[in-house]
Enzyme design. Structure first.
Site, mmCIF file in Angstrom:
data_model
loop_
_atom_site.group_PDB
_atom_site.id
_atom_site.type_symbol
_atom_site.label_atom_id
_atom_site.label_comp_id
_atom_site.label_asym_id
_atom_site.label_seq_id
_atom_site.Cartn_x
_atom_site.Cartn_y
_atom_site.Cartn_z
ATOM 1 N N TYR A 106 64.159 26.386 35.403
ATOM 2 C CA TYR A 106 64.345 25.847 36.744
ATOM 3 C C TYR A 106 65.167 26.824 37.604
ATOM 4 C CZ TYR A 106 65.398 22.287 40.262
ATOM 5 O OH TYR A 106 65.489 21.579 41.416
ATOM 6 N N GLU B 288 74.976 28.503 51.468
ATOM 7 C CA GLU B 288 73.881 29.005 50.620
ATOM 8 C C GLU B 288 72.755 29.511 51.521
ATOM 9 O OE1 GLU B 288 71.859 26.047 48.268
ATOM 10 O OE2 GLU B 288 71.063 27.560 46.895
ATOM 11 N N ARG C 278 74.477 34.287 43.880
ATOM 12 C CA ARG C 278 74.206 33.304 42.821
ATOM 13 C C ARG C 278 73.379 33.988 41.745
ATOM 14 N NH1 ARG C 278 70.407 27.904 43.058
ATOM 15 N NH2 ARG C 278 68.885 29.422 42.323
ATOM 16 N N HIS D 136 72.138 23.205 37.859
ATOM 17 C CA HIS D 136 71.147 22.188 38.234
ATOM 18 C C HIS D 136 71.296 20.919 37.397
ATOM 19 C CE1 HIS D 136 69.192 26.048 39.545
ATOM 20 N NE2 HIS D 136 69.141 25.338 40.658
ATOM 21 N N GLU E 183 78.067 25.664 40.119
ATOM 22 C CA GLU E 183 77.363 24.681 40.955
ATOM 23 C C GLU E 183 76.669 23.640 40.081
ATOM 24 O OE1 GLU E 183 75.258 26.560 44.190
ATOM 25 O OE2 GLU E 183 73.615 25.128 44.006
ATOM 26 N N ARG F 200 78.726 20.125 48.687
ATOM 27 C CA ARG F 200 77.514 20.895 49.008
ATOM 28 C C ARG F 200 76.415 20.071 49.673
ATOM 29 N NH1 ARG F 200 75.574 24.899 47.772
ATOM 30 N NH2 ARG F 200 73.694 24.064 46.812
ATOM 31 N N TRP G 249 71.055 14.095 32.641
ATOM 32 C CA TRP G 249 72.047 13.024 32.452
ATOM 33 C C TRP G 249 72.563 12.553 33.756
ATOM 34 C CZ3 TRP G 249 72.083 10.028 28.678
ATOM 35 C CH2 TRP G 249 71.676 10.489 27.415
ATOM 36 N N GLU H 57 74.520 18.518 46.364
ATOM 37 C CA GLU H 57 73.245 18.683 47.067
ATOM 38 C C GLU H 57 72.325 17.474 46.915
ATOM 39 O OE1 GLU H 57 72.398 22.565 45.089
ATOM 40 O OE2 GLU H 57 70.537 21.613 44.505
ATOM 41 N N ASP I 122 74.447 28.355 39.072
ATOM 42 C CA ASP I 122 73.962 26.987 39.305
ATOM 43 C C ASP I 122 73.364 26.443 38.011
ATOM 44 O OD1 ASP I 122 72.938 24.657 40.348
ATOM 45 O OD2 ASP I 122 71.833 25.616 41.986
HETATM 46 O O1 KDG Z 1 66.541 21.397 46.975
HETATM 47 C C1 KDG Z 1 66.107 21.186 45.703
HETATM 48 C C2 KDG Z 1 65.949 22.468 44.946
HETATM 49 O O2 KDG Z 1 65.307 23.446 45.662
HETATM 50 C C3 KDG Z 1 67.289 22.864 44.426
HETATM 51 O O3 KDG Z 1 67.332 22.526 43.080
HETATM 52 C C4 KDG Z 1 67.673 24.276 44.583
HETATM 53 O O4 KDG Z 1 69.696 23.974 43.372
HETATM 54 C C5 KDG Z 1 69.123 24.459 44.320
HETATM 55 C C6 KDG Z 1 69.904 25.205 45.284
HETATM 56 O O5 KDG Z 1 71.102 25.251 45.124
HETATM 57 O O6 KDG Z 1 69.333 25.743 46.224
HETATM 58 MG MG MG Z 2 71.894 24.147 43.588
#
Ligand code: KDG
Ligand code: MG
Length: 388
Positions: free
Chosen positions: A142, A324, A130, A197, A221, A268, A388, A247, A195
């Protein structure tokens, strides 16, 4: 946060009840509601207990309840495995593969730093990475470690949610170059993940997917939040970049439309946040019908008990994709959680011990009392609360 379910026959099981910053709410649910309801029940009746806790409630779902149900469910599978003398993957139906493929994280304050880390991971045998980098012009990004050594240092000391600024424009200024350079430097054999997020709107995600198509990502992701599952049609109609979501989903209902309309390629969810192994098994089977593969969440704010549960699911699930992986914890957590997971050449092997194959040293854990710690909150440059 680790839950332990104890039987009157001398067996116990472990479950992960982690819910970033909200763990004590899960503890209250377990202590005040679940424990009195479960005392006296047969721990072998996993399916009935799951439905009793989920369907038996007038108010279903919600992250606190599902994390609590997840912890109990994992612990019950652990107990069943110990009683049967078998690892959990055998109880699920046995092996579908000899080992579990992992994707590791490379992040840095700029592309150069990220790609150096990615190179080291490839050297160490990882075949899927990643790729994340800090966004130039923003104070913090982030998912990027910044000057911190590891995730535990970054995430372990945030008693209130820190606030971070997000700029879609600044993100777009860096992302294509980062992924282009990663593909160029790491070659075509390495699988790349990126990712987002959930920071983009669906049409922005569509644009990103299109922009990155030529770099052949394994998946993009969480480009957008999937609260409105229908909105993923916009992304899907514009790009063939594979999408991985889930997630933050807590039940099958949160991803049902995404899966049955084939709007995503990987689901996920985690055993911790989706209601345990029983729920994950059901979701994996449902996803298989629609060619969606599993790629369980493996963040540092999930405990090693969750990873142990995932490796059993990953070993079993016919439609497993990738796991992951952020390592086997820091020194502190390795003193508390005892496990024999083997990681080699970018793959992991589930424990062969009966149950989940992980144990918890309560005395060692007492040296580290619970500290509430939060993920950041995101605002736009004008102060608008984002996501969003
Ligand atoms: O579990 C919440 C965060 O740690 C997360 O945002 C991390 O996106 C993340 C990931 O894929 O591990
Ligand atoms: Mg993630």
């Amino acid at each position: 946060m680790t839950a332990r379910v104890v039987t009157d026959e001398g067996l116990y099981g472990l479950g992960d009840a982690t819910l970033n910053g909200r763990e004590m709410a899960v503890v209250a649910w377990l202590e005040e509601h679940a424990a009195p309801c479960l005392i006296g029940r047969d721990p072998q009746d996993i399916e009935d207990i799951w439905h009793y806790l989920y369907r038996g409630a007038y108010w279903r779902r919600g992250p606190v309840a599902m994390a609590a149900i997840g912890a109990i469910d994992m612990a019950l599978w652990d107990i069943k495995g110990k009683a049967a003398g078998m690892p959990v993957y055998q109880l699920l139906g046995g092996r579908s593969r000899s080992c579990v493929g992992l994707y590791a994280h490379a992040s840095g304050t700029n592309a150069e730093e990220t790609l150096c880390k990615a190179g080291e991971l490839v050297e160490a045998g990882f075949r899927a990475i990643r790729i994340q980098s800090a966004i130039s012009g923003l104070d913090a990004t982030y998912g990027v470690l910044g000057d911190k050594k590891d995730y535990y240092e970054l995430q372990g000391n945030r008693p209130l949610p820190p606030e971070e600024v997000w700029s879609t424009q600044k993100y777009f200024n860096m992302v294509e170059e980062l992924i282009c350079e990663a593909r160029h430097r790491l070659g075509n054999e390495v699988q790349l993940v990126h990712d987002v997020h959930n920071r983009l709107t669906p049409i922005e995600s569509a644009r990103l997917g299109k922009l990155l198509e030529k770099y052949d990502l394994l998946f993009l992701e969480d480009p957008s939040i999937a609260e409105n599952q229908e909105s993923f049609r916009v992304i899907r109609q514009h790009t063939t970049t594979p999408l991985a979501i889930g997630e933050t989903c807590n039940t099958i209902w949160d991803c049902k439309d995404l899966i049955q309309n084939q709007l995503i390629d990987y689901i996920r969810m985690s055993a911790t946040h989706a209601g345990g192994i029983t729920a994950m098994r059901r979701i994996a089977d449902f996803a298989a019908i629609y060619n969606v593969r599993t790629a369980p969440h493996g963040a540092p704010d999930l405990s090693p008990v969750c990873l142990a549960a995932h490796l059993h699911l990953d070993t079993w699930a016919p439609n497993f994709g990738i796991q992951e992986f952020v390592g086997l914890g820091n020194e502190q957590s390795r003193r508390i959680f005892k496990q024999d997971i083997r990681v080699e050449n970018g793959t992991a092997h589930a424990s062969e011990a009966p149950g989940l194959g992980i144990d918890f040293d309560e005395e060692a854990a007492k040296e580290h009392p619970y500290k509430r710690s939060y993920l950041p909150v995101s605002r736009l440059e004008d102060g608008t609360l984002w996501h969003w």
